[in-house]
Design an enzyme around this catalytic site. Structure first.
Site, PDB file in Angstrom:
ATOM      1  N   THR A  46      -7.378  -4.020   0.442  1.00 17.75           N
ATOM      2  CA  THR A  46      -6.177  -4.596   1.079  1.00 17.75           C
ATOM      3  C   THR A  46      -6.492  -5.981   1.678  1.00 17.75           C
ATOM      4  OG1 THR A  46      -5.409  -2.368   1.557  1.00 17.75           O
ATOM      5  CG2 THR A  46      -4.328  -4.136   2.753  1.00 17.75           C
ATOM      6  N   GLU A  97      -4.917   7.678   0.288  1.00  9.79           N
ATOM      7  CA  GLU A  97      -5.349   7.029   1.528  1.00  9.79           C
ATOM      8  C   GLU A  97      -4.279   7.000   2.630  1.00  9.79           C
ATOM      9  OE1 GLU A  97      -6.682   2.965   1.153  1.00  9.79           O
ATOM     10  OE2 GLU A  97      -7.036   2.804   3.314  1.00  9.79           O
ATOM     11  N   SER A 157     -12.822  -4.772  -3.559  1.00 13.57           N
ATOM     12  CA  SER A 157     -12.233  -3.612  -4.245  1.00 13.57           C
ATOM     13  C   SER A 157     -13.041  -3.060  -5.421  1.00 13.57           C
ATOM     14  CB  SER A 157     -10.812  -3.926  -4.721  1.00 13.57           C
ATOM     15  OG  SER A 157     -10.832  -4.560  -5.995  1.00 13.57           O
ATOM     16  N   ASP A 199       0.854  -1.202   0.000  1.00 12.61           N
ATOM     17  CA  ASP A 199       0.000   0.000   0.000  1.00 12.61           C
ATOM     18  C   ASP A 199       0.887   1.248   0.000  1.00 12.61           C
ATOM     19  OD1 ASP A 199      -3.103  -0.831   1.271  1.00 12.61           O
ATOM     20  OD2 ASP A 199      -1.467  -2.243   1.526  1.00 12.61           O
ATOM     21  N   ASP A 230     -12.082   5.584  -2.679  1.00 16.56           N
ATOM     22  CA  ASP A 230     -12.680   4.257  -2.837  1.00 16.56           C
ATOM     23  C   ASP A 230     -13.644   4.198  -4.023  1.00 16.56           C
ATOM     24  OD1 ASP A 230     -11.557   2.560  -0.874  1.00 16.56           O
ATOM     25  OD2 ASP A 230     -12.671   3.604   0.693  1.00 16.56           O
ATOM     26  N   LYS A 290     -14.870  -4.458  -8.788  1.00 13.17           N
ATOM     27  CA  LYS A 290     -16.319  -4.585  -9.057  1.00 13.17           C
ATOM     28  C   LYS A 290     -16.751  -3.566 -10.121  1.00 13.17           C
ATOM     29  CE  LYS A 290     -17.393  -4.378  -4.464  1.00 13.17           C
ATOM     30  NZ  LYS A 290     -16.154  -4.760  -3.780  1.00 13.17           N
ATOM     31  N   ILE A 350      -3.756   0.696  -2.778  1.00 11.81           N
ATOM     32  CA  ILE A 350      -4.330  -0.655  -2.896  1.00 11.81           C
ATOM     33  C   ILE A 350      -5.740  -0.547  -2.343  1.00 11.81           C
ATOM     34  CG2 ILE A 350      -4.368  -3.040  -2.081  1.00 11.81           C
ATOM     35  CD1 ILE A 350      -1.470  -3.189  -2.150  1.00 11.81           C
ATOM     36  N   ASP A 351      -6.705  -0.729  -3.204  1.00 16.05           N
ATOM     37  CA  ASP A 351      -8.079  -0.801  -2.736  1.00 16.05           C
ATOM     38  C   ASP A 351      -8.400  -2.281  -2.591  1.00 16.05           C
ATOM     39  OD1 ASP A 351     -10.669   0.120  -2.083  1.00 16.05           O
ATOM     40  OD2 ASP A 351     -11.345  -0.370  -4.109  1.00 16.05           O
TER      41      ASP A 351
HETATM   42  N1  LIG Z   1     -16.717  -0.725   7.827  1.00 16.95           N
HETATM   43  C1  LIG Z   1     -16.588  -0.442   6.553  1.00 16.95           C
HETATM   44  N2  LIG Z   1     -17.659  -0.209   5.769  1.00 16.95           N
HETATM   45  C2  LIG Z   1     -17.519   0.071   4.466  1.00 16.95           C
HETATM   46  N3  LIG Z   1     -16.324   0.146   3.833  1.00 16.95           N
HETATM   47  C3  LIG Z   1     -15.239  -0.069   4.568  1.00 16.95           C
HETATM   48  C4  LIG Z   1     -15.290  -0.378   5.947  1.00 16.95           C
HETATM   49  N4  LIG Z   1     -14.026  -0.546   6.382  1.00 16.95           N
HETATM   50  C5  LIG Z   1     -13.230  -0.336   5.338  1.00 16.95           C
HETATM   51  N5  LIG Z   1     -13.957  -0.043   4.237  1.00 16.95           N
HETATM   52  C6  LIG Z   1     -13.509   0.314   2.904  1.00 16.95           C
HETATM   53  O1  LIG Z   1     -13.778  -0.724   1.997  1.00 16.95           O
HETATM   54  C7  LIG Z   1     -12.738  -0.715   1.043  1.00 16.95           C
HETATM   55  C8  LIG Z   1     -12.672  -2.016   0.322  1.00 16.95           C
HETATM   56  O2  LIG Z   1     -13.835  -2.131  -0.424  1.00 16.95           O
HETATM   57  P1  LIG Z   1     -14.506  -3.534  -0.726  1.00 16.95           P
HETATM   58  O3  LIG Z   1     -15.339  -3.896   0.449  1.00 16.95           O
HETATM   59  O4  LIG Z   1     -15.338  -3.183  -1.924  1.00 16.95           O
HETATM   60  O5  LIG Z   1     -13.421  -4.484  -1.002  1.00 16.95           O
HETATM   61  C9  LIG Z   1     -11.530  -0.435   1.880  1.00 16.95           C
HETATM   62  O6  LIG Z   1     -10.535   0.101   1.072  1.00 16.95           O
HETATM   63  P2  LIG Z   1      -8.981  -0.252   1.383  1.00 16.95           P
HETATM   64  O7  LIG Z   1      -8.811  -1.700   1.193  1.00 16.95           O
HETATM   65  O8  LIG Z   1      -8.332   0.611   0.379  1.00 16.95           O
HETATM   66  O9  LIG Z   1      -8.718   0.214   2.805  1.00 16.95           O
HETATM   67  C10 LIG Z   1     -12.034   0.574   2.896  1.00 16.95           C
HETATM   68  O10 LIG Z   1     -11.850   1.917   2.498  1.00 16.95           O
HETATM   69 MG   LIG Z   2      -9.985   1.498  -0.629  1.00 15.87          MG
HETATM   70 MG   LIG Z   3      -6.449   1.267   0.134  1.00 13.99          MG
HETATM   71 MG   LIG Z   4      -7.088   0.816   3.688  1.00 15.34          MG
END
Ligand SMILES: Nc1ncnc2c1ncn2[C@@H]1O[C@H](COP(=O)(O)O)[C@@H](OP(=O)(O)O)[C@H]1O
Ligand SMILES: [Mg+2]
Ligand SMILES: [Mg+2]
Ligand SMILES: [Mg+2]
Length: 384
Positions: A184, A116, A292, A91, A321, A295, A181-182
């Site tokens: 993670t 981020e 991420s 990241d 995001d 989708k 990294i979306d």
């Molecule tokens: N409680 C929560 N509710 C919704 N989104 C959240 C969350 N906690 C983290 N995320 C977000 O969800 C992203 C991932 O999306 P997805 O669920 O579509 O995989 C994360 O990005 P990062 O991985 O960049 O931190 C983070 O920003």
């Molecule tokens: Mg993200």
């Molecule tokens: Mg991220």
């Molecule tokens: Mg993150």
């Protein structure tokens, strides 16, 4: 115009760490337009061409760094942030690489990046070893491009590159928006993740570049780069720069034939609520759960018709995001809105102000989806 319909049959998610049963399989059938006019569209002179070329290079390099780390992920490379969410050397490294490339190639005087990660934890005593690993990765990745390898980056340079992402964004001027990294958590599982880079101009997203290193491109190849420029359509190519193809969202108008995406992580989106919405719509297929902004990429090429995202109460969505994914879908003919049908507003700073959640589909399905969402939210509220 030559239009080929390429059915890639059943494609599976790619799990380099586990090398076992795929988590989802999904039949995709999308139309590849390879006519001259379509390809000309990709290269026509438009106002953000230079920025787009630099953004594609920056994101592809960052993807190279991430792939290297995901292949050889060590537990020591994973830290916990203050909000308990995971962050890895990849990241940080990805954020540093994108920031360096953008600043080297574009006007650095007016450079603004909303990203981020920040270097707070890396500046602590216990972050020293991690910082060393990140510095090595950043230097190896930049050197592999041949353009940036002459002067190695010091620890301080890497920290500064990461911290250049502290901009607040906002309604005026240009701001890059980066999620290095979306997904993670998906990255750590060996599943889907994305490197997502957008550009805001006067509060509107005008560029979106999305690298999805684990998303199948075809039956033979894994790794997709989606990109869109406002008014110019959405294109997809491999991460090693194959000829881009124009992609479109599905033109399905019968919800019974639709499939829908949602977060893999139940903590990120209310799976019960999406299942209620899908039932009201008459969707027959089970949810496709992937991590991420992959989708958004998958939806932009018609892999699925709907994406539902309903975070738990109190969660605030961040612009990184969604910015890149939003444009990739919008330019492919899709619609992205909050649960009340309002367009997303990226001009308010680092956060999105939303009514309840985010819904994405094509223009034909949106009215029925909005109705199902409204009814489901009312039902949920009255059952509390
Ligand atoms: N409680 C929560 N509710 C919704 N989104 C959240 C969350 N906690 C983290 N995320 C977000 O969800 C992203 C991932 O999306 P997805 O669920 O579509 O995989 C994360 O990005 P990062 O991985 O960049 O931190 C983070 O920003
Ligand atoms: Mg993200
Ligand atoms: Mg991220
Ligand atoms: Mg993150």
């Amino acid at each position: 115009m030559a239009t080929f319909t390429v059915s890639t049959g059943t494609i599976n998610s790619f799990s380099p760490l586990k090398n076992k049963k795929p988590l989802f399989s999904l039949s995709i059938c999308f139309t590849l337009k390879t006519s001259k006019s379509t390809l000309r569209g990709a290269t026509a002179s438009m106002s953000y061409d230079k920025e787009l070329a630099v953004a594609k290079n920056a994101v592809s390099l960052a993807a190279r760094l991430c792939q290297k780390v995901q292949k050889a992920l060590l537990q020591a490379d994973v830290q916990s942030k203050s909000d308990k969410s995971p962050v890895t050397v990849a990241d940080y490294g990805s954020q540093a690489v994108v920031s360096v490339v953008l600043q080297k190639e574009l006007d650095s005087a007016s450079f603004s990046l909303v990203a981020e990660e920040d270097s707070g934890d890396l500046r602590k005593e216990e972050g020293k070893e991690t910082l060393q690993r990140i510095m090595k990765l950043v230097n190896e990745t930049l050197a592999s491009d041949g353009t940036y390898g002459n002067a190695p980056f010091s620890e301080e340079d890497v920290l500064a590159a990461i911290d250049s992402g502290r901009s607040e964004g906002g309604p005026s001027g240009q701001h890059w928006v980066l999620d290095p990294i979306d997904g993670t958590k998906g990255f750590l599982r060996g599943d889907q993740y994305a490197i997502a880079l957008g550009l805001l101009d006067e509060g509107k997203v005008v560029l979106g570049v999305l690298a999805c290193p684990n998303l199948p491109l075809s039956q033979e190849k894994v790794g997709c780069l989606f990109y869109a420029q406002v008014g110019g359509g959405t294109y997809m190519q491999s991460l090693d720069s194959s000829t881009p193809i124009k992609v479109h969202v599905t033109d399905l108008d019968n919800p019974e034939e639709a499939s829908f995406f949602e977060s893999f992580e139940a903590a990120h989106s209310l799976h019960d609520l999406s299942s209620l919405i899908a039932k009201k719509l008459g969707v027959k297929a089970p949810p496709v759960r992937i991590d991420s902004q992959a989708k958004y990429g998958a939806l932009s090429r018609g892999d699925g018709a709907i994406y539902l995202r309903f975070p738990h109460k109190g969660y605030r969505e961040k612009i990184w995001d969604h910015a890149a994914g939003y444009l990739v879908v919008a330019e492919a003919g899709g619609v992205v809105s909050d649960a009340a049908g309002n367009p997303l507003d990226f001009s308010k700073g680092r956060y999105l102000d939303l009514h309840e959640g985010i819904i994405v589909t094509n223009q034909k399905l949106m009215p029925a989806l909005l109705k199902a969402v409204k009814e489901s939210l009312n039902e949920k509220a009255s059952s509390l």
